[in-house]
Scaffold this active site. Structure first.
Site, PDB file in Angstrom:
ATOM      1  N   GLU A 233      33.260  43.473  51.450  1.00 18.17           N
ATOM      2  CA  GLU A 233      33.494  42.399  50.464  1.00 18.17           C
ATOM      3  C   GLU A 233      33.702  41.031  51.114  1.00 18.17           C
ATOM      4  O   GLU A 233      34.549  40.265  50.665  1.00 18.17           O
ATOM      5  CB  GLU A 233      34.727  42.740  49.605  1.00 18.17           C
ATOM      6  CG  GLU A 233      34.565  44.015  48.811  1.00 18.17           C
ATOM      7  CD  GLU A 233      35.828  44.435  48.073  1.00 18.17           C
ATOM      8  OE1 GLU A 233      35.701  44.890  46.929  1.00 18.17           O
ATOM      9  OE2 GLU A 233      36.940  44.324  48.643  1.00 18.17           O
TER      10      GLU A 233
HETATM   11  C1  TNX Z   1      37.693  47.709  46.817  1.00 15.62           C
HETATM   12  S1  TNX Z   1      36.940  49.760  48.807  1.00 15.62           S
HETATM   13  C2  TNX Z   1      38.137  47.362  48.088  1.00 15.62           C
HETATM   14  C3  TNX Z   1      39.586  47.125  48.299  1.00 15.62           C
HETATM   15  C4  TNX Z   1      40.373  47.274  47.039  1.00 15.62           C
HETATM   16  C5  TNX Z   1      39.847  48.441  46.239  1.00 15.62           C
HETATM   17  C6  TNX Z   1      40.632  48.737  45.016  1.00 15.62           C
HETATM   18  C7  TNX Z   1      36.841  48.522  49.674  1.00 15.62           C
HETATM   19  C8  TNX Z   1      36.152  48.666  50.924  1.00 15.62           C
HETATM   20  N1  TNX Z   1      37.360  47.377  49.216  1.00 15.62           N
HETATM   21  O1  TNX Z   1      39.771  45.846  48.859  1.00 15.62           O
HETATM   22  O2  TNX Z   1      41.704  47.464  47.370  1.00 15.62           O
HETATM   23  O3  TNX Z   1      38.522  48.181  45.874  1.00 15.62           O
HETATM   24  O4  TNX Z   1      40.208  49.925  44.430  1.00 15.62           O
END
Ligand code: TNX
Length: 491
Positions: A311
């Site tokens: 992300e």
């Molecule tokens: C996505 S899973 C994210 C996290 C959040 C999560 C909450 C991932 C690699 N990144 O930053 O905490 O969703 O479900």
């Protein structure tokens, strides 16, 4: 026979029984400190459960009336983690090729004994009822399907209220179900949770808060090393994650020089993602990464350092590729292999690098590059998803994850383009945006983690929810005796 989770490869009951008595001893091979430690662990568990002391002695051959732990006589095909557990009226023999297998055999023996014996520290010998200590005779042959059977704990969004003790409790519960990797998500926008001696403000400033302005916290390096050692005594590798280049607001708030404009942002206590990025064009960024990875690598006996990579929505594509490629080199320069979320498949992955699948097809792209993959599909394995619409805790962006849904998937079939041969194993993440206490943590983790443990260990053939749900129900008493705050096992 009590229900065993994860289901062993084979278990054949032979129609008689064995009863532990206060004459039972534990025997181990001579001159092996690791076996002495496992013998001591078993003696400690039985001692707490029964208020008696079982001596651990060395013996060249299994002795009548004993529980023998031996590295002789196991089938080589059982590998490094497999074991044979043979219960006869005369005694118990656990044989394995490596100590880890003996440890798992001990967990199976523990599950064969009555659930009520769990969590009984403080019982006295007078309380011992010999009938409690009778188990059916059986021959079990067992070995795991995957070498990576993990859970991830996000200590960044909320730092565990009970500090290292909470993590140790989780480690003990993981061990009962033969899990062997604890991935600690140590840094994120809302908190930096490991002291880095060369950049102390990361923990001191970046670790000072949590989501919603809740209390912060961080592990000193001594505390962290203690956790690594404790986990190792339960055959669990701690896998550290430093999330880069996004999810870095806590670091950016701690050191203005890490920001492109030289200005530190405020600490962040909300739960949005994708807004922060390290400054890709500044050389100090790479000094920072090198220092952090060097210190983390020195605390990590295992081969992998997880560097996040997820992300990074405010890092331009070309910058992301340039940055992560350099991070991969830094990890290797410190003698480790890079592990990252599947977004990192956008770079050319080096031999030995691995990715973690969570939501899209990028991990398949990594597999096509020859990389190994850890399977954490959000819709099945995310322990922070709500069980159903009535669950007060948790998120639901990947949908509700019922106990059934957490069990009913196969790592080699859940995502196209990732063959079984490319899969290191499975991991269930607990993100902690909504989790403040150990009780809340346990509610989301249990019982879904047991299903993930079985997916990682047991053969795919023959697994079914219909059969599993009965065995799972049989674990309610064990979890209760352990004081675990679990969600109803079967809806
Ligand atoms: C996505 S899973 C994210 C996290 C959040 C999560 C909450 C991932 C690699 N990144 O930053 O905490 O969703 O479900």
């Amino acid at each position: 026979m009590n229900p065993i989770i994860p289901l062993p490869v084979s278990a054949v009951e032979t129609g008689a029984a064995f009863t532990l008595t206060d004459n039972t001893t534990i025997t181990i091979d001579a001159n092996n400190d690791e076996l002495a430690a496992i013998g001591g662990y078993l003696a400690g568990w039985l001692g707490a459960a029964g208020g008696w002391e079982l001596p651990v002695t060395t013996a060249a051959a299994p002795r009548a009336g004993a529980i023998a732990l031996t590295l002789s006589g196991a089938d080589a095909s059982l590998g490094a983690e497999g074991y044979q557990l043979t219960v006869t009226p005369e005694g118990v023999v656990i044989a394995a090729n490596r100590p880890a297998g003996l440890f798992y055999g001990v967990q199976t023996l523990r599950q064969l004994l009555p659930a009520e014996l769990e969590g009984q520290a403080g019982r006295s010998a007078q309380d011992v009822n010999l009938a409690d200590w009778t188990i059916p005779t059986v021959v079990i042959r067992d070995a795991p399907r995957f070498g990576w059977r993990g859970m991830m704990l996000d200590v960044a969004r909320h730092f565990p209220a009970g500090g290292v003790e909470d993590v140790k409790r989780l480690i003990d519960l993981m061990a009962l179900y033969k899990l062997n990797r604890l991935h600690l998500h140590l840094t994120d926008d809302q908190g930096w949770r490991l002291m880095i001696e060369s950049w102390p403000r990361l923990a001191e400033v970046g670790g000072s808060m949590a989501v919603d302005g809740d209390p912060g916290g961080y592990f000193t390096q001594a505390e962290y090393a203690g956790l690594v050692a404790y986990a190792a005594s339960r055959y669990i590798d701690v896998v550290p994650e430093i999330d880069l280049p996004g999810h870095t607001n806590a670091a950016l708030a701690s050191y203005p020089e890490l920001n492109c404009d030289g200005t530190a942002p405020d600490l962040y206590t909300d739960i949005g993602v994708g807004f922060s990025s390290l400054c890709i064009d500044k050389e100090i960024t790479y000094q920072f990464v090198d220092d952090v990875i060097r210190e983390v690598a020195a605390l990590t006996p295992g081969p992998f350092i997880h560097v996040g990579g997820d992300e990074a929505l405010s890092t331009p594509e070309a910058d992301y590729v340039r940055f992560m490629t350099r991070v991969q080199q830094i990890v290797q320069a410190h003698g480790k292999q890079m592990l990252a979320w599947e977004e990192a498949a956008r770079i050319e992955l080096a031999p030995g690098s691995a990715v973690q699948h969570w939501h899209d097809e990028m991990a398949a792209h990594a597999a096509s590059q020859g990389a190994q993959v850890i399977m954490s599909p959000a819709a099945h394995s995310y322990l922070d998803m709500k069980y159903d619409d009535t669950t007060a805790l948790g998120l639901n962006w990947a949908g509700n994850v019922s106990v059934e849904k957490a069990y009913s998937w196969d790592p080699a079939a859940v995502q196209p383009g990732i063959a079984e041969s490319a899969i290191l194993g499975v991991e269930a993440p607990l993100w902690t945006e909504t989790v403040r206490t150990l009780e809340e943590l346990e509610y989301l983790v249990f019982p879904r983690l047991l299903g993930i443990a079985e997916i990682g260990w047991s053969p795919a053939a023959g697994r079914s929810w219909k059969e599993y749900r009965v065995r799972l129900a049989g674990h309610a008493a064990r979890l209760e005796a352990l004081g675990v705050n679990f969600h109803p096992l079967v809806e």
